[in-house]
Design an enzyme around this catalytic site. Structure first.
Site, PDB file in Angstrom:
ATOM      1  CG  ASP A  30      -1.685   1.221   1.479  1.00  0.00           C
ATOM      2  OD1 ASP A  30      -1.878   1.985   0.505  1.00  0.00           O
ATOM      3  OD2 ASP A  30      -2.123   1.439   2.632  1.00  0.00           O
ATOM      4  CG  ASN A  32      -2.867   5.420  -1.329  1.00  0.00           C
ATOM      5  OD1 ASN A  32      -2.884   4.291  -0.847  1.00  0.00           O
ATOM      6  ND2 ASN A  32      -3.859   5.907  -2.060  1.00  0.00           N
ATOM      7  CG  ASP A  34      -5.917   3.276   0.283  1.00  0.00           C
ATOM      8  OD1 ASP A  34      -5.031   2.397   0.391  1.00  0.00           O
ATOM      9  OD2 ASP A  34      -6.541   3.488  -0.776  1.00  0.00           O
ATOM     10  CG  ASP A  38      -1.337   1.540  -3.777  1.00  0.00           C
ATOM     11  OD1 ASP A  38      -0.144   1.457  -4.103  1.00  0.00           O
ATOM     12  OD2 ASP A  38      -1.734   2.013  -2.671  1.00  0.00           O
ATOM     13  CG  ASP A 107      -6.876 -12.582 -13.424  1.00  0.00           C
ATOM     14  OD1 ASP A 107      -7.650 -13.247 -14.133  1.00  0.00           O
ATOM     15  OD2 ASP A 107      -6.462 -12.956 -12.309  1.00  0.00           O
ATOM     16  CG  ASP A 213     -11.619 -16.041 -13.474  1.00  0.00           C
ATOM     17  OD1 ASP A 213     -10.824 -16.320 -12.566  1.00  0.00           O
ATOM     18  OD2 ASP A 213     -12.863 -16.047 -13.327  1.00  0.00           O
ATOM     19  CG  ASP A 344      -8.963 -18.569  -6.249  1.00  0.00           C
ATOM     20  OD1 ASP A 344      -9.346 -17.481  -5.788  1.00  0.00           O
ATOM     21  OD2 ASP A 344      -9.052 -18.870  -7.460  1.00  0.00           O
TER      22      ASP A 344
HETATM   23  O1  TEU Z   1     -11.500 -19.239  -9.652  1.00  0.00           O
HETATM   24  C1  TEU Z   1     -12.137 -20.320 -10.270  1.00  0.00           C
HETATM   25  C2  TEU Z   1     -12.513 -21.417  -9.440  1.00  0.00           C
HETATM   26  O2  TEU Z   1     -12.686 -22.518  -9.928  1.00  0.00           O
HETATM   27  C3  TEU Z   1     -12.768 -21.135  -8.014  1.00  0.00           C
HETATM   28  O3  TEU Z   1     -14.051 -21.589  -7.730  1.00  0.00           O
HETATM   29  C4  TEU Z   1     -11.798 -21.800  -7.168  1.00  0.00           C
HETATM   30  O4  TEU Z   1     -11.816 -23.168  -7.428  1.00  0.00           O
HETATM   31  C5  TEU Z   1     -12.191 -21.581  -5.757  1.00  0.00           C
HETATM   32  O5  TEU Z   1     -11.924 -20.260  -5.467  1.00  0.00           O
HETATM   33  C6  TEU Z   1     -11.411 -22.428  -4.838  1.00  0.00           C
HETATM   34  O6  TEU Z   1     -12.274 -22.805  -3.842  1.00  0.00           O
HETATM   35  C7  TEU Z   1     -11.456 -18.055 -10.376  1.00  0.00           C
HETATM   36  C8  TEU Z   1     -10.715 -17.000  -9.597  1.00  0.00           C
HETATM   37  O7  TEU Z   1      -9.379 -17.397  -9.457  1.00  0.00           O
HETATM   38  C9  TEU Z   1     -11.418 -16.753  -8.309  1.00  0.00           C
HETATM   39  O8  TEU Z   1     -10.734 -15.848  -7.483  1.00  0.00           O
HETATM   40  C10 TEU Z   1     -12.789 -16.231  -8.623  1.00  0.00           C
HETATM   41  O9  TEU Z   1     -13.536 -16.086  -7.449  1.00  0.00           O
HETATM   42  C11 TEU Z   1     -13.545 -17.143  -9.576  1.00  0.00           C
HETATM   43  O10 TEU Z   1     -12.751 -17.577 -10.678  1.00  0.00           O
HETATM   44  C12 TEU Z   1     -14.714 -16.403 -10.167  1.00  0.00           C
HETATM   45  O11 TEU Z   1     -14.266 -15.401 -11.031  1.00  0.00           O
HETATM   46 CA    CA Z   2      -3.461   2.140  -1.244  1.00  0.00          CA
END
Ligand code: TEU
Ligand code: CA
Length: 574
Positions: A30, A32, A34, A38, A107, A213, A344
């Site tokens: 971060d 700045n 907040d 960023d 992404d 994604d 994730d």
């Molecule tokens: O994740 C895809 C996905 O299959 C997720 O359900 C993942 O398996 C889960 O988070 C694990 O339990 C992608 C992104 O990486 C994730 O951050 C997003 O929430 C999701 O797509 C929806 O865009």
């Molecule tokens: Ca910030």
């Protein structure tokens, strides 16, 4: 311009020798005060990233978003979320990266948008709207007593039904993820062209590729086939009807020609549930679909029969079996990513290693995977051995998937009876995505050097001991091991190009493989993937004439024994 030289000047398959570093911008640095990481904060830390030896950064979404799913719900594909900075900050970051020879992978979320996107606002405004068909709408089914029910029993990946009711137009819309993440209808060619336009906007700025994604979910089986549940009210997985669907490869090829190819950009697909055979087709160079993909089988290795939250410990043999199937299955045709962590997933050492042997287990697991064929993706903090967070209160959690899980688990009597409150918390601590999202630990100051004022999610209390400053200054640290490993991988062609053969040591925890090219000396990798001391088996699968090139213990090897999480990498003597 520098960026053009970098994007098109290299070889088309530069990614095969490359290592990637993933940044979750909200939690990196971060600038700045907040409390939110960023773009300038990332720019400040580029020398650190470059010094790891990586070639590219995958940056999680930075676009405008109501943040229902932290940026995976995009409301405007062409703008920067003000939390992260401005377009000028973005351009400056890109320039600074390219100056250092670092490529940028953005992404891109193309399976769904935010419900606040103009496209969805138009789509839900009336059944006759020109964009109605850019999303999936369906009239209700009628239940036994004439009540309105969703078109089928598909469950959302974030708990509950995958269908949400729209009062105004009296139809349901499909959302495989959160309610505020309606799925885009790729059958519609205008929608596809609109998405391609959004991607070209970033490519024209010089970005080097996209991480796509859940890209294998974009082609749904026509007619939303019913997946009849056992119990009357429960939801069932839509996966058989949405993953790797009938038109997927047609879409991938079209996107390749219209978006990636003209810019020589790379396409990295996140593909949950993909089979080895399909993955091989998608990433075979002549298919012209994807360059690299993410499959989930290692991530599923510690899920029980009840899925992700039904947590069990994965044995070394379970992990090796997945690696082996993918390494052998893709052979010399397909291409895979190698990852243990991302935004994730819970932290590697807490999950598959042992925090008592934090550094040895982190090093052993890293080298065991990253010396295989594929492109390593290292997630921020992994390189310093960050651990899961000791979550104890709802107020510490932020993630929609986890919070939804808790509310469904609490409402589900059988789950509640079986696991109880303690069981739910145990699952959260083991599996919540928030484990990966606590701030990067730069130093031992109160907010770990992430911010000087506050943080949107708590800093792990172990930051006083586990941080970049401490690890940088110590030769034997996990950080210095990652630096060596990444450099070693790059200069040793056997790792990116060679064949692989796993071998049997006769001991369940002692696993290994060799990398080879016919007629040349091999590279051997072996590790004790457990916390017990092992006596070396009498018959060894590696040659006697060999040279140690890397190890998880700084003090070389003790003959005849394998210490907990001891890894050794040797070159066969010529
Ligand atoms: O994740 C895809 C996905 O299959 C997720 O359900 C993942 O398996 C889960 O988070 C694990 O339990 C992608 C992104 O990486 C994730 O951050 C997003 O929430 C999701 O797509 C929806 O865009
Ligand atoms: Ca910030």
């Amino acid at each position: 311009m520098q960026s053009i030289v970098l994007s098109s000047g290299g070889e088309a398959d530069w990614f095969r020798k490359a290592s990637f570093y993933q940044i979750y911008p909200r939690s990196f640095h971060d600038s700045n005060g907040d409390g939110i990481g960023d773009l300038r904060g990332i720019e400040d830390k580029l020398d650190y990233v470059k010094d790891l030896g990586v070639d590219a950064i995958w940056l999680c979404p930075i676009y405008s978003s109501p943040n229902d799913d932290n940026g995976y719900d995009i409301s405007d594909y062409r703008s920067i979320h003000p939390d992260f900075g401005t377009m000028a900050d973005f351009e400056s970051l890109l320039e600074s990266m390219h100056r250092r020879g670092l490529r940028l992978i953005m992404d891109m979320v193309l399976n769904h948008s935010s419900d606040q996107h103009d496209w969805f606002r138009a789509s839900r405004s009336s059944r006759g709207d020109a964009k109605r068909n850019w999303y999936f709408w369906s009239p209700p089914r009628r239940g036994e007593h004439g009540e309105k029910e969703p078109p089928n029993h598909w469950g959302s990946f974030f708990s509950g039904s995958a269908w949400a009711w729209d009062e105004k137009t009296e139809e349901y819309y499909l959302h495989l993820f959160g309610k505020k993440q309606p799925d885009l209808n790729w059958e519609n060619a205008d929608l596809r062209d609109a998405l391609y336009g959004e991607m070209r906007f970033w490519l024209a700025k010089g970005v080097d590729g996209f991480r796509l994604d859940v890209i294998n979910l974009i082609s749904k089986a026509p007619g939303f086939p019913e997946n009849r549940p056992q119990a009357d009210s429960s939801f069932t997985s839509p996966m058989p009807f949405v993953a790797d669907g009938p038109r997927l490869e047609e879409y991938l090829k079209e996107m390749r020609q219209k978006v990636f190819k003209p810019y020589k950009a790379i396409a990295i697909g996140e593909t949950p549930g993909v089979t080895v055979e399909a993955a091989k087709r998608y990433t075979a160079p002549e298919s012209e679909e994807l360059d690299i993909l993410f499959q989930f089988e290692l991530m599923d290795a510690d899920g029980g029969a009840g899925g992700k939250w039904d947590h069990r410990r994965a044995a070394p043999a379970d992990l090796e079996q997945v690696m082996r199937r993918w390494q052998e299955g893709l052979g010399r045709v397909g291409w895979n990513s190698l990852y243990w962590n991302n935004h994730d997933q819970p932290r590697l050492i807490s999950r598959f290693g042992d925090k008592t042997y934090r550094e040895a287990s982190g090093k052993a697991l890293a080298a065991f995977l990253y010396l295989q064929k594929g492109s390593p993706f290292i997630y921020q903090g992994e390189e310093i051995g960050m651990l899961n967070f000791p979550f104890r209160a709802l107020s510490e959690l932020r993630d929609i998937e986890c919070l939804n899980f808790i509310s469904y688990a609490c409402a589900d009597e059988s789950f509640w009876e079986k696991r109880g409150e303690a069981g739910i918390w145990e699952a959260v601590r083991a599996k919540s995505r928030d484990n990966a999202r606590t701030p990067m630990q730069w130093d031992d100051s109160p907010l770990a050097g992430f911010s000087d004022s506050s943080s949107w999610i708590a800093v792990n209390p172990n930051a006083s001991a586990i941080n970049v400053r401490e690890a940088s200054g110590r030769e034997s640290s996990i950080l210095n091991f990652y630096r060596k490993l990444i450099r070693f991988r790059k200069k040793e062609p056997l790792i990116s190009d060679g064949g692989i053969e796993f071998f049997d040591t006769g001991l369940p925890a002692l696993r290994g493989y060799r990398r080879y090219e016919e007629g040349g000396p091999s590279l051997y990798v072996a590790a004790n993937l457990g916390s017990e001391m092992l006596e070396e088996p009498p018959k060894l699968p590696w040659p006697e004439a060999r040279q140690l090139v890397l190890g998880s213990y700084a003090d070389g090897q003790k003959s005849g024994q394998w210490r907990p999480w001891e890894l050794r990498v040797w070159h066969e003597a010529e």
